[in-house]
Scaffold this motif. Structure first.
Motif, mmCIF file in Angstrom:
data_model
loop_
_atom_site.group_PDB
_atom_site.id
_atom_site.type_symbol
_atom_site.label_atom_id
_atom_site.label_comp_id
_atom_site.label_asym_id
_atom_site.label_seq_id
_atom_site.Cartn_x
_atom_site.Cartn_y
_atom_site.Cartn_z
ATOM 1 N N HIS A 111 0.838 -1.203 0.000
ATOM 2 C CA HIS A 111 0.000 0.000 0.000
ATOM 3 C C HIS A 111 0.877 1.259 0.000
ATOM 4 C CE1 HIS A 111 -3.798 2.092 0.753
ATOM 5 N NE2 HIS A 111 -3.117 2.870 1.581
ATOM 6 N N GLY A 112 1.864 1.259 0.885
ATOM 7 C CA GLY A 112 2.760 2.407 0.984
ATOM 8 C C GLY A 112 3.597 2.619 -0.262
ATOM 9 N N GLY A 118 2.672 7.333 -6.516
ATOM 10 C CA GLY A 118 1.658 8.268 -6.998
ATOM 11 C C GLY A 118 0.215 7.801 -6.986
ATOM 12 N N LEU A 119 -0.045 6.560 -6.572
ATOM 13 C CA LEU A 119 -1.427 6.109 -6.504
ATOM 14 C C LEU A 119 -2.094 6.661 -5.246
ATOM 15 C CD1 LEU A 119 -0.270 4.029 -8.587
ATOM 16 C CD2 LEU A 119 -2.060 2.509 -7.803
ATOM 17 N N PRO A 124 -13.663 6.738 -4.949
ATOM 18 C CA PRO A 124 -13.965 5.296 -5.049
ATOM 19 C C PRO A 124 -13.279 4.605 -6.226
ATOM 20 C CG PRO A 124 -15.958 6.520 -4.549
ATOM 21 C CD PRO A 124 -14.871 7.539 -4.809
ATOM 22 N N SER A 125 -13.195 5.269 -7.373
ATOM 23 C CA SER A 125 -12.547 4.657 -8.545
ATOM 24 C C SER A 125 -11.053 4.443 -8.279
ATOM 25 C CB SER A 125 -12.741 5.513 -9.793
ATOM 26 O OG SER A 125 -12.171 6.798 -9.593
ATOM 27 N N GLU A 126 -10.422 5.423 -7.628
ATOM 28 C CA GLU A 126 -8.994 5.304 -7.291
ATOM 29 C C GLU A 126 -8.793 4.164 -6.288
ATOM 30 O OE1 GLU A 126 -7.388 9.926 -7.448
ATOM 31 O OE2 GLU A 126 -8.321 9.204 -5.600
ATOM 32 N N ARG A 127 -9.701 4.099 -5.311
ATOM 33 C CA ARG A 127 -9.614 3.068 -4.266
ATOM 34 C C ARG A 127 -9.664 1.681 -4.891
ATOM 35 N NH1 ARG A 127 -13.837 4.681 -0.552
ATOM 36 N NH2 ARG A 127 -12.715 6.450 -0.964
ATOM 37 N N GLN A 132 -6.811 -3.229 -6.565
ATOM 38 C CA GLN A 132 -6.488 -4.226 -7.595
ATOM 39 C C GLN A 132 -4.980 -4.339 -7.789
ATOM 40 O OE1 GLN A 132 -8.793 -2.544 -10.804
ATOM 41 N NE2 GLN A 132 -10.501 -3.955 -10.503
ATOM 42 N N VAL A 133 -4.294 -3.196 -7.823
ATOM 43 C CA VAL A 133 -2.838 -3.213 -8.015
ATOM 44 C C VAL A 133 -2.161 -3.851 -6.793
ATOM 45 C CG1 VAL A 133 -0.761 -1.837 -8.450
ATOM 46 C CG2 VAL A 133 -2.912 -1.217 -9.552
ATOM 47 N N GLU A 134 -2.656 -3.529 -5.588
ATOM 48 C CA GLU A 134 -2.121 -4.147 -4.362
ATOM 49 C C GLU A 134 -2.248 -5.665 -4.433
ATOM 50 O OE1 GLU A 134 -4.088 -2.600 -0.869
ATOM 51 O OE2 GLU A 134 -3.341 -0.573 -1.281
ATOM 52 N N GLN A 135 -3.433 -6.139 -4.815
ATOM 53 C CA GLN A 135 -3.662 -7.585 -4.901
ATOM 54 C C GLN A 135 -2.740 -8.231 -5.931
ATOM 55 O OE1 GLN A 135 -5.298 -9.338 -2.682
ATOM 56 N NE2 GLN A 135 -5.703 -7.352 -1.726
#
Length: 142
Positions: A111-112, A118-119, A124-127, A132-135
């Motif tokens: 996450h960090g 830059g994420l 909600p769309s960003e979240r 998805q990228v974290e997973q």
């Protein structure tokens, strides 16, 4: 050269991190850089106790409570940044999520790292995208 430098500092020093955990944190950073197409110069991770995290969160985000991870980007390209992770908060979250502390530290680092690159997750769309990228990141390191 694509090499990334990871510096891990344990500021609360209650228990040193196992070398295997440090290796996983470094590998996660390398994978994040590759996925996000970012060259990484160096990222530091400091593990701190709750009073320090509360103070930092108050000072930098104006939130008077303990949080799990804070990220500071000092230089965008090549990336130079730092994560501050609260070990006590991570331990509570690991228990709540029913997984190991190591897994939670990797989740928080992922996450960090993405914040450093830059994420964000204000909308909600960003979240959804960030999750998805974290997973994807976490599945790549197993």
């Amino acid at each position: 050269n694509g090499m990334s430098a990871l510096k891990v500092t344990v500021a609360d020093a209650k228990a040193p991190l196992a070398k295997s955990v440090v290796r996983k944190l470094a590998h996660l950073l390398t994978v994040a850089g590759r996925l996000r197409k970012r060259e990484i110069e160096s990222v530091g991770i400091a593990f701190v106790a709750e009073p320090i995290m509360r103070e930092l969160n108050t000072r930098y985000r104006k939130h008077r409570f303990v949080t799990d991870v804070l990220s500071f980007t000092y230089q965008a390209r090549p990336l130079v940044g730092e994560l501050i992770i609260c070990r006590g908060q991570a331990a509570r979250q690991a228990k709540r999520q029913k997984h190991t502390l190591t897994r939670e530290l990797l989740v928080l680092a992922a996450h960090g790292y993405l914040h450093l690159m830059g994420l964000d997750h204000m909308k909600p769309s960003e979240r959804k995208h960030m999750r998805q990228v974290e997973q994807q990141l976490l599945s790549e390191i197993g």
